[in-house]
Design a protein around this motif. Sequence first.
Motif, mmCIF file in Angstrom:
data_model
loop_
_atom_site.group_PDB
_atom_site.id
_atom_site.type_symbol
_atom_site.label_atom_id
_atom_site.label_comp_id
_atom_site.label_asym_id
_atom_site.label_seq_id
_atom_site.Cartn_x
_atom_site.Cartn_y
_atom_site.Cartn_z
ATOM 1 N N LEU A 490 -1.746 -10.441 9.062
ATOM 2 C CA LEU A 490 -2.618 -10.253 7.899
ATOM 3 C C LEU A 490 -4.065 -10.507 8.297
ATOM 4 C CD1 LEU A 490 -0.630 -12.184 5.124
ATOM 5 C CD2 LEU A 490 -0.668 -9.718 5.509
ATOM 6 N N ARG A 491 -5.003 -9.757 7.688
ATOM 7 C CA ARG A 491 -6.415 -9.985 7.965
ATOM 8 C C ARG A 491 -7.262 -9.500 6.795
ATOM 9 N NH1 ARG A 491 -7.415 -13.357 11.382
ATOM 10 N NH2 ARG A 491 -6.408 -12.245 13.105
ATOM 11 N N PHE A 492 -8.116 -10.375 6.261
ATOM 12 C CA PHE A 492 -9.059 -9.973 5.226
ATOM 13 C C PHE A 492 -10.275 -9.301 5.858
ATOM 14 C CE2 PHE A 492 -7.129 -12.431 1.767
ATOM 15 C CZ PHE A 492 -7.452 -11.611 0.681
ATOM 16 N N SER A 493 -10.830 -8.329 5.143
ATOM 17 C CA SER A 493 -12.113 -7.772 5.549
ATOM 18 C C SER A 493 -13.165 -8.867 5.438
ATOM 19 C CB SER A 493 -12.479 -6.582 4.659
ATOM 20 O OG SER A 493 -12.500 -6.953 3.292
ATOM 21 N N PRO A 494 -14.221 -8.795 6.246
ATOM 22 C CA PRO A 494 -15.217 -9.882 6.227
ATOM 23 C C PRO A 494 -15.832 -10.126 4.861
ATOM 24 C CG PRO A 494 -15.510 -8.495 8.165
ATOM 25 C CD PRO A 494 -14.487 -7.812 7.312
ATOM 26 N N ASP A 495 -15.919 -9.089 4.017
ATOM 27 C CA ASP A 495 -16.490 -9.282 2.679
ATOM 28 C C ASP A 495 -15.489 -9.806 1.664
ATOM 29 O OD1 ASP A 495 -14.895 -7.069 2.191
ATOM 30 O OD2 ASP A 495 -16.565 -5.690 1.883
ATOM 31 N N GLY A 496 -14.227 -9.988 2.088
ATOM 32 C CA GLY A 496 -13.202 -10.541 1.210
ATOM 33 C C GLY A 496 -12.659 -9.576 0.175
ATOM 34 N N LYS A 497 -13.059 -8.297 0.238
ATOM 35 C CA LYS A 497 -12.643 -7.354 -0.805
ATOM 36 C C LYS A 497 -11.229 -6.817 -0.592
ATOM 37 C CE LYS A 497 -17.247 -5.643 -2.069
ATOM 38 N NZ LYS A 497 -18.114 -4.439 -2.158
ATOM 39 N N TYR A 498 -10.796 -6.725 0.657
ATOM 40 C CA TYR A 498 -9.519 -6.067 0.933
ATOM 41 C C TYR A 498 -8.695 -6.891 1.914
ATOM 42 C CZ TYR A 498 -12.292 -2.229 -0.937
ATOM 43 O OH TYR A 498 -13.109 -1.469 -1.733
ATOM 44 N N LEU A 499 -7.379 -6.875 1.699
ATOM 45 C CA LEU A 499 -6.434 -7.506 2.613
ATOM 46 C C LEU A 499 -5.718 -6.411 3.394
ATOM 47 C CD1 LEU A 499 -4.925 -10.033 3.661
ATOM 48 C CD2 LEU A 499 -3.273 -9.685 1.799
ATOM 49 N N VAL A 522 -0.792 0.396 9.090
ATOM 50 C CA VAL A 522 -1.752 -0.592 8.623
ATOM 51 C C VAL A 522 -1.875 -0.388 7.121
ATOM 52 C CG1 VAL A 522 -4.142 -1.373 8.645
ATOM 53 C CG2 VAL A 522 -3.043 -0.712 10.787
ATOM 54 N N LEU A 523 -1.665 -1.441 6.347
ATOM 55 C CA LEU A 523 -1.762 -1.384 4.889
ATOM 56 C C LEU A 523 -3.090 -1.993 4.441
ATOM 57 C CD1 LEU A 523 1.831 -2.598 3.902
ATOM 58 C CD2 LEU A 523 1.083 -0.286 4.504
ATOM 59 N N ARG A 524 -3.572 -1.537 3.283
ATOM 60 C CA ARG A 524 -4.819 -2.070 2.707
ATOM 61 C C ARG A 524 -4.630 -2.215 1.201
ATOM 62 N NH1 ARG A 524 -9.631 1.038 0.711
ATOM 63 N NH2 ARG A 524 -11.564 -0.081 1.146
ATOM 64 N N ILE A 525 -4.795 -3.448 0.713
ATOM 65 C CA ILE A 525 -4.618 -3.717 -0.709
ATOM 66 C C ILE A 525 -5.778 -4.573 -1.211
ATOM 67 C CG2 ILE A 525 -2.094 -3.548 -0.629
ATOM 68 C CD1 ILE A 525 -2.003 -6.637 -0.637
ATOM 69 N N ASN A 526 -5.922 -4.624 -2.514
ATOM 70 C CA ASN A 526 -6.835 -5.577 -3.132
ATOM 71 C C ASN A 526 -6.202 -6.969 -3.097
ATOM 72 O OD1 ASN A 526 -8.847 -3.646 -3.934
ATOM 73 N ND2 ASN A 526 -7.460 -2.989 -5.584
ATOM 74 N N GLY A 529 -3.052 -7.446 -5.019
ATOM 75 C CA GLY A 529 -1.927 -6.582 -4.699
ATOM 76 C C GLY A 529 -2.051 -5.163 -5.210
ATOM 77 N N THR A 530 -3.067 -4.860 -6.005
ATOM 78 C CA THR A 530 -3.258 -3.489 -6.487
ATOM 79 C C THR A 530 -3.790 -2.618 -5.360
ATOM 80 O OG1 THR A 530 -5.471 -4.038 -7.301
ATOM 81 C CG2 THR A 530 -3.632 -4.233 -8.856
ATOM 82 N N ILE A 531 -3.721 -1.300 -5.573
ATOM 83 C CA ILE A 531 -4.094 -0.338 -4.537
ATOM 84 C C ILE A 531 -5.545 0.083 -4.722
ATOM 85 C CG2 ILE A 531 -3.525 1.863 -3.451
ATOM 86 C CD1 ILE A 531 -1.328 -0.297 -3.285
ATOM 87 N N PRO A 532 -6.388 -0.048 -3.705
ATOM 88 C CA PRO A 532 -7.773 0.431 -3.827
ATOM 89 C C PRO A 532 -7.818 1.929 -4.095
ATOM 90 C CG PRO A 532 -7.538 -1.032 -1.925
ATOM 91 C CD PRO A 532 -6.155 -0.742 -2.427
ATOM 92 N N SER A 533 -8.734 2.344 -4.939
ATOM 93 C CA SER A 533 -8.800 3.753 -5.360
ATOM 94 C C SER A 533 -9.162 4.687 -4.221
ATOM 95 C CB SER A 533 -9.815 3.910 -6.494
ATOM 96 O OG SER A 533 -11.111 3.509 -6.063
ATOM 97 N N ASP A 534 -9.782 4.190 -3.153
ATOM 98 C CA ASP A 534 -10.195 5.066 -2.062
ATOM 99 C C ASP A 534 -9.230 5.042 -0.880
ATOM 100 O OD1 ASP A 534 -10.842 2.450 -1.420
ATOM 101 O OD2 ASP A 534 -12.674 2.993 -0.341
ATOM 102 N N ALA A 540 -0.509 2.105 -0.516
ATOM 103 C CA ALA A 540 -1.089 1.006 0.264
ATOM 104 C C ALA A 540 -1.401 1.390 1.699
ATOM 105 C CB ALA A 540 -0.135 -0.193 0.250
ATOM 106 N N ILE A 541 -1.008 2.579 2.145
ATOM 107 C CA ILE A 541 -1.158 2.960 3.548
ATOM 108 C C ILE A 541 -2.616 3.270 3.876
ATOM 109 C CG2 ILE A 541 -0.523 4.675 5.286
ATOM 110 C CD1 ILE A 541 2.172 4.951 3.801
ATOM 111 N N TRP A 542 -3.109 2.676 4.961
ATOM 112 C CA TRP A 542 -4.457 2.931 5.468
ATOM 113 C C TRP A 542 -4.405 3.802 6.723
ATOM 114 C CZ3 TRP A 542 -9.002 2.731 3.339
ATOM 115 C CH2 TRP A 542 -10.176 2.646 4.101
ATOM 116 N N THR A 543 -3.493 3.492 7.658
ATOM 117 C CA THR A 543 -3.247 4.335 8.836
ATOM 118 C C THR A 543 -1.755 4.386 9.100
ATOM 119 O OG1 THR A 543 -3.466 2.496 10.414
ATOM 120 C CG2 THR A 543 -5.472 3.751 9.886
#
Length: 693
Positions: A490-499, A522-526, A529-534, A540-543
Motif C-alpha cells: 500500500l502507498r498513499f500519494s504524497p498529497d494524501g488524496k489517493y491510496l 495497481v489499484l487507486r482509490i480514495n 474506498g470510493t473510486i476516483p472519477s478520473d 479501482a484499476i489504475w494499471t
Amino acid sequence: MQRRIRMLAVLASAVTIMATATAANAADPLLSQGKPVTASTQSGCCSAAAAVDGDSATRWASTANIDPSWIYVDLGATAHVSRVRLQWDKSCATAYEIGVSNDKTTWTKIYSTTTGQGGVEDLTTVSGDGRYVRMLGSKRCRTDAAYGYSLQEFGVYGTTGGGGDTVPPTPPGKPELVSATPNSATIKWAAATDNVGVTAYDIFRDGQLCATTAGNVLQGTCNNLNPNVTYGFYVNARDAVGNISQASETTPVKTPPSNDTQKPTVPTNVKASNVQSTSVGLSWTASTDNVGVTGYNVYNASGGTSTKVGSTNGTSITVGGLTPNTAYHFQVTAFDANGNESAPSTPPVDVTTSGGSSCTPSQGMCTVKQVGTDDDVVWGLVTLADGTILYNQRDAHTIVHLNPATGAKKTIGTVPNVQSTSGEGGLTGLEINPKSFASDNWLYIMHTSPSDNRIVRIKYDPAADSLLTSTEQVLVSGIQRNKFHDGGRLRFSPDGKYLFAGTGDAQNGDNAQNKSNLNGKVLRINPDGTIPSDNPFGNAIWTLGHRNIQGLAFDSQGRLWEQEFGNSIMDETNLIEKGGNYGWPKCEGTSGSCGGFIAPKKTYPVGSGSCSGITIVHDALYVACQKGERIYRHEISGSSLVNSKQFFSGTYGRLRTVEPAPNGGIWMATSNGGDKDSTPHNSNNRIFHVTVA
C-alpha cells in the motif's frame, strides 16, 4: 396476387429479422483487442499481437508459402461469439474457416468459405461459444511462394458472463514425491474435481511455475533444480475456461547431493579498493571447478573468528555496514552447486576503514544499526510522528509498535478476519495517510481473508497504544487469493488524496489482462474506498499487466514507481503511467511478446532478484531483494534509473521491506526463515536503520 403479397411480406419480415440480428451482433463489444494471441508462424516484421492491437497500420504475417496457417486469440474466458471481422492485407485467404475452442485442441467450426475476397470481411452471422477463436487459412490469395497470410486486424465480438462456467476446480491432493535427482524432482498427486472437467495441472516450486501436465496426467517433473536444496512443491488445477483452483498443500522435497565432491580452487589476487568509513570494495580472480563455480563467500577473520559478511556470484563485491576506523581481515572462498566450498584465500586482505560519520554519494549506503528483532515475517511498516515504528507480522496477523531508540516493542492488536494461505498470504500491507493521520489515526491495511484479499482501515488509539478493531471499515474486497501471488503493498500519494495498492495475479496470468478483475493490477482509490472519477477504467484499476506487486514508492516529482516479481527469467522495476499495460503474462520483464506494452525501467535476473519492497530517498530508489539477498540502489535521472549499485549482498540474508526513516535514512527488514509456510513465530528476522547518502 395475394400469394405474391404474402411472399413479399414474409421476405420483408425476414429482412427485418436479419437486419435486427445484424444490428444486435454489431452492437456486441469487441473482445479480442489487446488479448493474448498465438500464430502457427510469424515473420520477423509482423508479430501475431499486431492483429489485435486496434491499429490497421500494423499486421500479422505468417511465414511465406505454408498451408495451412493459423492464428488464434485467447479471450480470457468463455464467450458467445456473434461476429468476426477480418481486415486482410494483400496476402489474404481464399479458403479459410473460423473455429472456437475451450482447450485449444478441439475446435468447433462456426464459419468456412472457399471464396474469400480479402479486404474487410465482416462475418455478422457467426455463432459459437469458446474461449479461443481461430482463423485457419488453407489457401492463399497470392499463390506466389514468396507470400503467406496477413491480417491487419482480427476482431472478435460477442458477450461473456452469460451463465458460463465460473466454478473453479477443487484443490488437487497433496503432492507425494516419486523420485528426485540432484537436478530434478518428480511428484504425483490425487486428482482435483470440477463441475465440467479439469483440463490441466500447473506444478509450482516455491511459487514459480516449473511444469504443466494435461488434466488426465497426475504426475510431473520439475527440472533445473540444484543439488542438496529443499524446495516446496504444490499443484493448481485448471478447467477449460481458465478457472484456477486454490493450491494443494505444499510438500517439501530436498534434492540429493550430486556425486561431485571436488572443491573449487581457492580465489586468488584478492584486492581492496574504494575504502570508505563503512564500506570496502573487494575483487579477485575467478576460481575454477570441475563442474562450475556457483558463487563466492566473503568472510571477516578478525578477532579470532571468521564471520560471513557477504556473498556474490561475481568476482567483486562492496562489503557494507562496516564500522568506521576499524581493522578488518577479509578472505574469499568459492563454492559450487553441490555445496563444496574452497579453502579461504590467503593471506587475508587487511583493511582499516576510514574515520568519520559522513555518508557520501560514492558510498550510497553507510552505517547500519540493528534496532529490533522479530520471530515473524515483517511485512508492512510505517513511521509515526515520534519516530517509532508500527509493522505487520504477516503470519501472526498482529501489528507491533517498536521504539527503535530502545528496542522496546508491544503488540497493539490482532487484525480481524485474516487468514494465511500456507504461502505468501496473510497480513501484508500497512500504510498511513501522510496528510491526515495526525487527526484521524486511520491505519490502512491489506490482508488475506478466508475468501479474498482486501483493503481495510482501522483506527489506532495513540493514548492506549492499541488497535481499535471495532472501527474496521472494508474499503476494497473481492481481490482473488491464492497460495502465492497475493501482492499486498500500500502507498498513499504524497498529497494524501489517493491510496494505491499492488495486487498479485493469484497465480492466474489471465487475471492480469482482465479489466474487470482486480488481480495483477495497481489499484487507486480514495481514502474512504470510493473510486476516483478520473480512474481510467471506471473501477479501482489504475494499471494492468502485472504478475505480483510487492513494492510501491513515489519520487520527488510525485511519480509512482513499482516493483514486481517475475516467474523464472526477470523481475522488473516500472514507472507507473495511468492506464498503462505492463505486459504480463505475455511479457516478463523484456522477455516474450512485449510489443505494445510499457517496458520496465530496470530488470533483474530472478536468481539475483526476487525483489520485494522499494523506497525512494533523495531521488535514489532502493530495492530490497529476497533470493538475491541484497539492496539495489539506483539514482533517478529523468525517467531512467542510472548509477546502479548493489549493497549488503549476502550480508543479512533475504531482505523484504525498506521504508523511509526520519532524517533521510531507511528502515530495512530481513525475511529469513518461515517465509513461505504461513506458520507464526518461526522466523529469525532483524530490523535495521541504514544511513544513506
